[in-house]
Write a protein that holds these residues in place. Structure first.
Motif, PDB file in Angstrom:
ATOM      1  N   TYR A  81     -14.402 -29.536 -23.119  1.00  0.00           N
ATOM      2  CA  TYR A  81     -15.736 -29.571 -22.508  1.00  0.00           C
ATOM      3  C   TYR A  81     -15.694 -30.134 -21.098  1.00  0.00           C
ATOM      4  CZ  TYR A  81     -20.575 -30.529 -21.519  1.00  0.00           C
ATOM      5  OH  TYR A  81     -21.791 -30.555 -20.905  1.00  0.00           O
ATOM      6  N   SER A  82     -14.916 -31.185 -20.878  1.00  0.00           N
ATOM      7  CA  SER A  82     -14.895 -31.810 -19.553  1.00  0.00           C
ATOM      8  C   SER A  82     -14.263 -30.905 -18.498  1.00  0.00           C
ATOM      9  CB  SER A  82     -14.178 -33.156 -19.608  1.00  0.00           C
ATOM     10  OG  SER A  82     -12.830 -33.006 -20.012  1.00  0.00           O
ATOM     11  N   ASN A  83     -13.525 -29.880 -18.923  1.00  0.00           N
ATOM     12  CA  ASN A  83     -12.899 -28.964 -17.973  1.00  0.00           C
ATOM     13  C   ASN A  83     -13.541 -27.581 -17.926  1.00  0.00           C
ATOM     14  OD1 ASN A  83     -10.248 -30.212 -16.762  1.00  0.00           O
ATOM     15  ND2 ASN A  83     -10.342 -30.904 -18.880  1.00  0.00           N
ATOM     16  N   ILE A 124      -8.897 -20.913 -15.552  1.00  0.00           N
ATOM     17  CA  ILE A 124      -7.631 -21.085 -16.263  1.00  0.00           C
ATOM     18  C   ILE A 124      -7.531 -22.535 -16.707  1.00  0.00           C
ATOM     19  CG2 ILE A 124      -5.114 -20.998 -16.110  1.00  0.00           C
ATOM     20  CD1 ILE A 124      -5.362 -18.865 -13.965  1.00  0.00           C
ATOM     21  N   LEU A 125      -7.218 -22.733 -17.986  1.00  0.00           N
ATOM     22  CA  LEU A 125      -6.975 -24.071 -18.529  1.00  0.00           C
ATOM     23  C   LEU A 125      -5.492 -24.158 -18.818  1.00  0.00           C
ATOM     24  CD1 LEU A 125      -8.509 -26.667 -19.462  1.00  0.00           C
ATOM     25  CD2 LEU A 125      -8.437 -25.719 -21.771  1.00  0.00           C
ATOM     26  N   ASP A 176     -12.688 -16.949  -6.124  1.00  0.00           N
ATOM     27  CA  ASP A 176     -13.527 -18.086  -6.504  1.00  0.00           C
ATOM     28  C   ASP A 176     -13.163 -18.655  -7.871  1.00  0.00           C
ATOM     29  OD1 ASP A 176     -15.309 -18.075  -4.140  1.00  0.00           O
ATOM     30  OD2 ASP A 176     -15.977 -16.155  -4.962  1.00  0.00           O
ATOM     31  N   GLY A 177     -11.934 -18.383  -8.327  1.00  0.00           N
ATOM     32  CA  GLY A 177     -11.499 -18.882  -9.627  1.00  0.00           C
ATOM     33  C   GLY A 177     -11.198 -20.366  -9.609  1.00  0.00           C
ATOM     34  N   ARG A 178     -11.160 -20.945 -10.813  1.00  0.00           N
ATOM     35  CA  ARG A 178     -10.915 -22.379 -10.952  1.00  0.00           C
ATOM     36  C   ARG A 178      -9.760 -22.611 -11.909  1.00  0.00           C
ATOM     37  NH1 ARG A 178     -16.727 -25.413 -11.524  1.00  0.00           N
ATOM     38  NH2 ARG A 178     -15.286 -27.178 -11.740  1.00  0.00           N
ATOM     39  N   LEU A 179      -8.776 -23.383 -11.449  1.00  0.00           N
ATOM     40  CA  LEU A 179      -7.619 -23.750 -12.250  1.00  0.00           C
ATOM     41  C   LEU A 179      -7.726 -25.226 -12.624  1.00  0.00           C
ATOM     42  CD1 LEU A 179      -4.693 -23.577 -13.374  1.00  0.00           C
ATOM     43  CD2 LEU A 179      -3.885 -23.885 -11.008  1.00  0.00           C
ATOM     44  N   ALA A 180      -7.752 -25.504 -13.923  1.00  0.00           N
ATOM     45  CA  ALA A 180      -7.806 -26.886 -14.412  1.00  0.00           C
ATOM     46  C   ALA A 180      -6.471 -27.217 -15.061  1.00  0.00           C
ATOM     47  CB  ALA A 180      -8.942 -27.057 -15.413  1.00  0.00           C
ATOM     48  N   ILE A 181      -5.760 -28.178 -14.492  1.00  0.00           N
ATOM     49  CA  ILE A 181      -4.457 -28.591 -15.010  1.00  0.00           C
ATOM     50  C   ILE A 181      -4.656 -29.850 -15.849  1.00  0.00           C
ATOM     51  CG2 ILE A 181      -2.118 -29.312 -14.416  1.00  0.00           C
ATOM     52  CD1 ILE A 181      -2.501 -27.822 -11.739  1.00  0.00           C
ATOM     53  N   ILE A 182      -4.320 -29.753 -17.135  1.00  0.00           N
ATOM     54  CA  ILE A 182      -4.555 -30.881 -18.045  1.00  0.00           C
ATOM     55  C   ILE A 182      -3.272 -31.355 -18.719  1.00  0.00           C
ATOM     56  CG2 ILE A 182      -6.949 -30.215 -18.473  1.00  0.00           C
ATOM     57  CD1 ILE A 182      -5.980 -29.083 -21.190  1.00  0.00           C
ATOM     58  N   GLY A 183      -2.137 -30.731 -18.383  1.00  0.00           N
ATOM     59  CA  GLY A 183      -0.874 -31.131 -18.987  1.00  0.00           C
ATOM     60  C   GLY A 183       0.296 -30.781 -18.095  1.00  0.00           C
ATOM     61  N   LEU A 184       1.424 -31.418 -18.360  1.00  0.00           N
ATOM     62  CA  LEU A 184       2.618 -31.240 -17.529  1.00  0.00           C
ATOM     63  C   LEU A 184       3.831 -30.990 -18.415  1.00  0.00           C
ATOM     64  CD1 LEU A 184       1.957 -34.245 -15.123  1.00  0.00           C
ATOM     65  CD2 LEU A 184       1.443 -31.836 -14.662  1.00  0.00           C
ATOM     66  N   GLN A 185       3.688 -30.090 -19.378  1.00  0.00           N
ATOM     67  CA  GLN A 185       4.757 -29.874 -20.346  1.00  0.00           C
ATOM     68  C   GLN A 185       6.028 -29.323 -19.708  1.00  0.00           C
ATOM     69  OE1 GLN A 185       3.492 -27.660 -23.816  1.00  0.00           O
ATOM     70  NE2 GLN A 185       1.565 -28.782 -23.952  1.00  0.00           N
ATOM     71  N   GLN A 186       5.870 -28.608 -18.579  1.00  0.00           N
ATOM     72  CA  GLN A 186       7.043 -28.034 -17.916  1.00  0.00           C
ATOM     73  C   GLN A 186       7.046 -28.381 -16.431  1.00  0.00           C
ATOM     74  OE1 GLN A 186       7.896 -23.901 -18.834  1.00  0.00           O
ATOM     75  NE2 GLN A 186       7.084 -24.104 -20.895  1.00  0.00           N
ATOM     76  N   GLY A 187       6.983 -29.667 -16.152  1.00  0.00           N
ATOM     77  CA  GLY A 187       7.161 -30.111 -14.784  1.00  0.00           C
ATOM     78  C   GLY A 187       5.916 -30.659 -14.126  1.00  0.00           C
ATOM     79  N   ASN A 188       6.126 -31.630 -13.216  1.00  0.00           N
ATOM     80  CA  ASN A 188       4.991 -32.255 -12.536  1.00  0.00           C
ATOM     81  C   ASN A 188       5.052 -32.125 -11.022  1.00  0.00           C
ATOM     82  OD1 ASN A 188       7.020 -34.031 -11.885  1.00  0.00           O
ATOM     83  ND2 ASN A 188       6.188 -35.764 -13.031  1.00  0.00           N
ATOM     84  N   ALA A 189       5.967 -31.311 -10.498  1.00  0.00           N
ATOM     85  CA  ALA A 189       6.055 -31.115  -9.044  1.00  0.00           C
ATOM     86  C   ALA A 189       6.146 -29.633  -8.740  1.00  0.00           C
ATOM     87  CB  ALA A 189       7.270 -31.841  -8.471  1.00  0.00           C
ATOM     88  N   THR A 202      -8.189 -28.357 -10.093  1.00  0.00           N
ATOM     89  CA  THR A 202      -8.511 -29.710 -10.552  1.00  0.00           C
ATOM     90  C   THR A 202      -7.413 -30.199 -11.480  1.00  0.00           C
ATOM     91  OG1 THR A 202      -9.778 -28.931 -12.472  1.00  0.00           O
ATOM     92  CG2 THR A 202     -10.995 -29.281 -10.413  1.00  0.00           C
ATOM     93  N   GLY A 203      -7.250 -31.491 -11.522  1.00  0.00           N
ATOM     94  CA  GLY A 203      -6.335 -32.106 -12.469  1.00  0.00           C
ATOM     95  C   GLY A 203      -7.042 -33.272 -13.130  1.00  0.00           C
TER      96      GLY A 203
END
Length: 320
Positions: A124-126, A206-207, A225-238, A254-255
């Motif tokens: 919901y928050s994303n 995209i979630l 005008d799409g929105r990408l919400a990143i909520i996890g880093l299972q395969q890398g953080n850079a 957004t993260g």
């Protein structure tokens, strides 16, 4: 009381003092605790509990309120609830702010309710903004559709936001995800989700739980005008970003995390989840997908199953 404490990078059963609720808190006799990837990170030493929270894992529980910290919450005594915790759910009892407690939905068992708070609040928050204009047809792409958050997000996007819902997952989960409402299941092992999304006109939202490995293809998959919400880093953080593509698509990135939010924000999210999402759980239009239940003492095995991958839905630990 029994709690699954962390020692030397592993979970160990130990007797610890039973907590007492503070003035704004309630005490829950835990029936079940949801297992999340953040718990695995905490055991590995990468995601410590916030100040004031118990040192052992557990971000969500279900159970019965057996004590309250003030008379203001006396009406909650005896209520069967689920709750979002900053930590400490892997135990027989847990305290939590009363504003982070929700009633068990009518069509959900007490144990299964333990798999709801973290997923519902995260999704919901994303993606809650999709409910503001449900008349506009959107395409939503959910990565990791077979996971606890993913199975909830697929249902949320399709059944509440009425979006065309895509998800990435192993091909063997296609029928199960279609039953939850997925319009298109992309097998990430053999299909190019970015190319397929581009061909279809792009994803409006995209979630993502994957992180760096999917960053560039996610940008390709986005619609204007799409929105990408990143909520996890299972395969890398850079990851590197092509700013020209970002500008051309007028994309928003957004993260977010949930546990680190201020208490007032978490209270507000839970209040909105209760108002806007809980009715669909009461009617059964959305359901928690809990496929594995293990006793609390087998928390290490639950973590092994989650870490191995290939699991469908939520894993919960039961107190009895």
């Amino acid at each position: 009381m029994l709690a699954m404490t962390v020692s030397g990078g592993s979970l160990t059963a130990a007797q610890v003092p039973e907590p007492a609720p503070g003035p704004d808190e309630v005490l829950i006799e835990v029936a079940a605790a949801g297992v999340n990837r953040a718990d695995l990170l905490q055991v590995a030493g990468h995601y410590p509990s916030p100040q004031g929270a118990p040192a052992w894992p557990g971000l969500e529980v279900s159970g019965t309120i057996v004590d309250v910290g003030s008379a203001d919450n006396a009406t909650l005594l005896g209520a069967e609830v689920c709750a979002l915790l900053p930590g400490g759910g892997y135990a027989q009892y847990a305290t939590v702010d009363a504003g982070l407690v929700l009633p068990v939905p009518e069509n959900v068992s007490l144990a299964d309710a333990a798999g709801l708070p973290e997923a519902a609040a995260t999704v919901y928050s994303n993606l809650g903004y999709l409910l503001e204009d449900a008349s506009r047809k959107r395409r939503v792409l959910v990565h990791g559709g077979s996971g606890g958050v993913g199975t909830f997000a697929v249902q949320f996007a399709r059944k509440l936001a009425d979006a065309e819902t895509w998800t990435t997952a192993r091909g063997e989960f296609t029928k199960q995800l279609e039953a939850l409402g997925a319009d298109r299941v992309v097998d990430y092992r053999s299909e190019d989700f970015a190319a397929l999304a581009q061909e279809a006109g792009g994803a409006d939202a995209i979630l993502d739980v994957i992180g760096a490995a999917y960053f560039e293809p996610n940008l390709k998959a986005l619609a204007q005008d799409g929105r990408l919400a990143i909520i996890g880093l299972q395969q890398g953080n850079a990851a590197q970003i092509h700013l020209g593509g970002l500008l051309a698509k007028r994309a928003t990135i957004t993260g977010t995390t949930l546990r680190a939010r201020p208490l007032d924000q978490r209270r507000q999210i839970l209040a909105e989840v209760f108002e806007r999402v809980w009715p669909a759980l009461d009617t059964g239009d959305i359901k928690p997908v809990v496929t594995t239940k293990l006793p609390l003492g087998e928390a290490a095995e639950a973590h092994r199953l989650m870490g191995a991958g290939g699991h469908f839905g939520k894993i919960v630990l039961t107190a009895k």
